[in-house]
Design an enzyme around this catalytic site. Structure first.
Site, PDB file in Angstrom:
ATOM      1  N   MET A   1       0.829  -1.188   0.000  1.00 57.71           N
ATOM      2  CA  MET A   1       0.000   0.000   0.000  1.00 57.71           C
ATOM      3  C   MET A   1       0.867   1.242   0.000  1.00 57.71           C
ATOM      4  O   MET A   1       1.624   1.409   0.924  1.00 57.71           O
ATOM      5  CB  MET A   1      -0.862   0.035   1.252  1.00 57.71           C
ATOM      6  CG  MET A   1      -1.731  -1.172   1.411  1.00 57.71           C
ATOM      7  SD  MET A   1      -2.219  -1.318   3.126  1.00 57.71           S
ATOM      8  CE  MET A   1      -0.638  -1.610   3.925  1.00 57.71           C
ATOM      9  N   PRO A   2       0.795   2.061  -0.912  1.00 54.27           N
ATOM     10  CA  PRO A   2       0.005   1.896  -2.131  1.00 54.27           C
ATOM     11  C   PRO A   2       0.665   0.918  -3.116  1.00 54.27           C
ATOM     12  O   PRO A   2       1.855   0.656  -3.016  1.00 54.27           O
ATOM     13  CB  PRO A   2       0.020   3.311  -2.717  1.00 54.27           C
ATOM     14  CG  PRO A   2       1.344   3.862  -2.285  1.00 54.27           C
ATOM     15  CD  PRO A   2       1.583   3.296  -0.908  1.00 54.27           C
ATOM     16  N   THR A   3      -0.159   0.426  -4.037  1.00 58.46           N
ATOM     17  CA  THR A   3       0.350  -0.426  -5.108  1.00 58.46           C
ATOM     18  C   THR A   3       0.074   0.241  -6.449  1.00 58.46           C
ATOM     19  O   THR A   3      -1.054   0.644  -6.723  1.00 58.46           O
ATOM     20  CB  THR A   3      -0.338  -1.802  -5.071  1.00 58.46           C
ATOM     21  OG1 THR A   3      -0.132  -2.389  -3.782  1.00 58.46           O
ATOM     22  CG2 THR A   3       0.226  -2.726  -6.141  1.00 58.46           C
TER      23      THR A   3
END
Lengths: 63, 63, 63, 63, 63, 63
Positions: A1-3
């Site tokens: 996260m984030p991806t």
């Protein structure tokens, strides 16, 4: 996260990917307040005959 | 916008992709009222050993 | 197989989705020679504040 | 092209998304030599009960 | 790594997701030899009017 | 339904994929009460120079 999933037309160099990865990770840390280790980035190199815009594949000639 | 991602089992020809791209773009323009240039289509050719249905890869024999 | 993922800006009607689904399935059967039952289509309604082009979210005013 | 899909845990503000969009578009223009208008970015806000790491949803308490 | 994206028709319970997450993480550790913490799983709940099979949305009556 | 997309770093064997597919399909049937034939699984083998964590591609040396 984030991806991040990033689709690129084929032909980008390793240097361009390295630079993008560094910058996007840095920006994510700054803007989202996450740790660098939580940022995952996956590239997909899309061949020109697998991407179309306006009804035409990018492997076909354009005016 | 709209953006299409289409997963196909490997082996589809360039002609089939061209035809799909033309038809899907035309249908999108008709139904959604968008301009052709706003329609993006990305194909993914999935190898038979990378797709499974019913617990079995498509590279394995089926009855 | 094939599987379609279609990203649309929010606000499309059920009628538009039904029409798209019918047409895309029909085109897939014609062009790819698959059975209708093998065609899966998944829509994603993207909110205007979740899609950006040219560095600007679609929820922001454009000239 | 390029197209970014960014998955974030829910709760990010509009300001954070605007800033990310500006920075990622700018970086893409610099590193890839594309025009700003060719950069598409789509966010997905993932709810904590829809993301798991290490076998546990992010909606569950962690030590 | 690995990263799972799982699309489900809406209506699955939190208990079902928790159970899936536990089992898939366990299986991944066993089969791939990775650590549990490296397994990411993201669910997408797809509404019935956003998924079609055989040319028909799942929100429509089927025989 | 359900549909799984699984991203793996390149190098996983066919045996590992077969085993994952069997186990994930079995678990889905148990937990979700679906038929095995409704479970679709698609693998993506991601090359090490196309996946980054912490600002660094997995093709680069790590300490």
């Amino acid at each position: 996260m984030p991806t991040y999933h990033i689709e690129l037309l084929e032909g980008r160099t390793l240097e361009q990917k390295k630079k993008l990865v560094e910058e996007i990770t840095r920006v994510s840390v700054e803007v989202l307040g996450v740790s660098p280790g939580s940022v995952d980035i996956v590239f997909t190199d899309v061949q020109r005959h697998n991407w179309a815009t306006g009804g035409k594949l990018w492997s076909e000639p354009r005016q």
